[in-house]
Write a protein that holds these residues in place. Sequence first.
Motif, PDB file in Angstrom:
ATOM      1  N   ALA A 206      -6.546  13.339  -7.532  1.00  0.00           N
ATOM      2  CA  ALA A 206      -5.783  12.377  -8.339  1.00  0.00           C
ATOM      3  C   ALA A 206      -5.968  10.959  -7.814  1.00  0.00           C
ATOM      4  O   ALA A 206      -6.087  10.739  -6.618  1.00  0.00           O
ATOM      5  CB  ALA A 206      -4.296  12.739  -8.324  1.00  0.00           C
ATOM      6  N   SER A 207      -5.980  10.019  -8.739  1.00  0.00           N
ATOM      7  CA  SER A 207      -6.062   8.608  -8.364  1.00  0.00           C
ATOM      8  C   SER A 207      -4.672   8.104  -8.004  1.00  0.00           C
ATOM      9  O   SER A 207      -3.682   8.503  -8.626  1.00  0.00           O
ATOM     10  CB  SER A 207      -6.599   7.777  -9.533  1.00  0.00           C
ATOM     11  OG  SER A 207      -7.889   8.190  -9.869  1.00  0.00           O
ATOM     12  N   PRO A 208      -4.576   7.210  -7.022  1.00  0.00           N
ATOM     13  CA  PRO A 208      -3.276   6.642  -6.669  1.00  0.00           C
ATOM     14  C   PRO A 208      -2.676   5.855  -7.844  1.00  0.00           C
ATOM     15  O   PRO A 208      -3.399   5.288  -8.654  1.00  0.00           O
ATOM     16  CB  PRO A 208      -3.585   5.702  -5.503  1.00  0.00           C
ATOM     17  CG  PRO A 208      -4.905   6.144  -4.980  1.00  0.00           C
ATOM     18  CD  PRO A 208      -5.646   6.719  -6.146  1.00  0.00           C
TER      19      PRO A 208
ATOM     20  N   GLU B  44       0.846  -1.193   0.000  1.00  0.00           N
ATOM     21  CA  GLU B  44       0.000   0.000   0.000  1.00  0.00           C
ATOM     22  C   GLU B  44       0.876   1.236   0.000  1.00  0.00           C
ATOM     23  O   GLU B  44       1.756   1.373   0.836  1.00  0.00           O
ATOM     24  CB  GLU B  44      -0.914  -0.013   1.217  1.00  0.00           C
ATOM     25  CG  GLU B  44      -1.967  -1.093   1.147  1.00  0.00           C
ATOM     26  CD  GLU B  44      -2.962  -0.993   2.280  1.00  0.00           C
ATOM     27  OE1 GLU B  44      -3.227   0.131   2.755  1.00  0.00           O
ATOM     28  OE2 GLU B  44      -3.462  -2.049   2.681  1.00  0.00           O
ATOM     29  N   GLY B  45       0.628   2.102  -0.940  1.00  0.00           N
ATOM     30  CA  GLY B  45       1.370   3.346  -1.032  1.00  0.00           C
ATOM     31  C   GLY B  45       0.551   4.500  -0.490  1.00  0.00           C
ATOM     32  O   GLY B  45      -0.630   4.363  -0.178  1.00  0.00           O
ATOM     33  N   THR B  46       1.204   5.635  -0.389  1.00  0.00           N
ATOM     34  CA  THR B  46       0.562   6.844   0.095  1.00  0.00           C
ATOM     35  C   THR B  46       0.606   7.894  -1.003  1.00  0.00           C
ATOM     36  O   THR B  46       1.677   8.191  -1.543  1.00  0.00           O
ATOM     37  CB  THR B  46       1.313   7.386   1.332  1.00  0.00           C
ATOM     38  OG1 THR B  46       1.344   6.371   2.326  1.00  0.00           O
ATOM     39  CG2 THR B  46       0.658   8.636   1.871  1.00  0.00           C
ATOM     40  N   LEU B  47      -0.550   8.434  -1.339  1.00  0.00           N
ATOM     41  CA  LEU B  47      -0.618   9.530  -2.297  1.00  0.00           C
ATOM     42  C   LEU B  47      -0.099  10.785  -1.605  1.00  0.00           C
ATOM     43  O   LEU B  47      -0.474  11.070  -0.463  1.00  0.00           O
ATOM     44  CB  LEU B  47      -2.060   9.726  -2.763  1.00  0.00           C
ATOM     45  CG  LEU B  47      -2.291  10.714  -3.902  1.00  0.00           C
ATOM     46  CD1 LEU B  47      -1.734  10.161  -5.209  1.00  0.00           C
ATOM     47  CD2 LEU B  47      -3.781  10.992  -4.053  1.00  0.00           C
TER      48      LEU B  47
ATOM     49  N   ALA C  59       1.624  11.759  -7.252  1.00  0.00           N
ATOM     50  CA  ALA C  59       2.906  11.408  -6.628  1.00  0.00           C
ATOM     51  C   ALA C  59       2.608  10.427  -5.500  1.00  0.00           C
ATOM     52  O   ALA C  59       1.708  10.653  -4.693  1.00  0.00           O
ATOM     53  CB  ALA C  59       3.589  12.658  -6.082  1.00  0.00           C
ATOM     54  N   MET C  60       3.375   9.325  -5.475  1.00  0.00           N
ATOM     55  CA  MET C  60       3.134   8.257  -4.500  1.00  0.00           C
ATOM     56  C   MET C  60       4.421   7.925  -3.762  1.00  0.00           C
ATOM     57  O   MET C  60       5.518   8.122  -4.283  1.00  0.00           O
ATOM     58  CB  MET C  60       2.664   6.985  -5.214  1.00  0.00           C
ATOM     59  CG  MET C  60       1.332   7.082  -5.922  1.00  0.00           C
ATOM     60  SD  MET C  60      -0.078   7.054  -4.801  1.00  0.00           S
ATOM     61  CE  MET C  60       0.070   5.421  -4.090  1.00  0.00           C
TER      62      MET C  60
END
Length: 194
Positions: free
Chosen positions: A26-28, A14-17, A171-172
């Motif tokens: 924005a979509s991840p 799982e990433g963080t936007l 940006a992630m």
Amino acid sequence: MTTAPPTSTPRAPEGTLIPGYSSPGASPVPWESVRRALERAEISWISTVRPDGRPHVTPLMTVVADGCLHVTTGPNERKARNLAENAHVVLTTGTNVYEDALDVVVEGTAVRVTEDAALHRLAERWRCKYGDEWSFTVEDGAFVNDGDPALVFAVRPEVVFAYERTAEHAAMRWRFGSGERPDLRAPDAPQPAS
């Protein structure tokens, strides 16, 4: 007759936007897009640090295996000498166009690969990805091509950033703990034996 236990598919991290660098709403960026970009990249750039603290950046080829990005360098090249003093690196790949782009930045620590079985496996991946011109033999804990040795380093991602530029910008950031292995394999890739 016995059957092998079912293998679980590693779940995508799982990433963080990062809102300050992303378009509103924005979509991840999906991890699968990042994984594919790292796997398919023909050229990446490695940033190392010279003993006097000055940065050094150079393009090189990468191969993904065992949850790491792998790079090579001659034992007397600047990046090899830098890594002997400071193993922290940044690998980047992407494009220099503004639209319809995905840039990926991987922060990690480079660890020398010297085990023959691992080097043989990596040599085959290099040949498959880049062609017969990049065929290596394995001698004394290194790749050899035309008599010249090349040290092999594995870079396990510690932090990964992705910058996607489409109709919106995203940006992630993904962070990986010391024991965590990011899934850099294609979903249908054969899984290595444990």
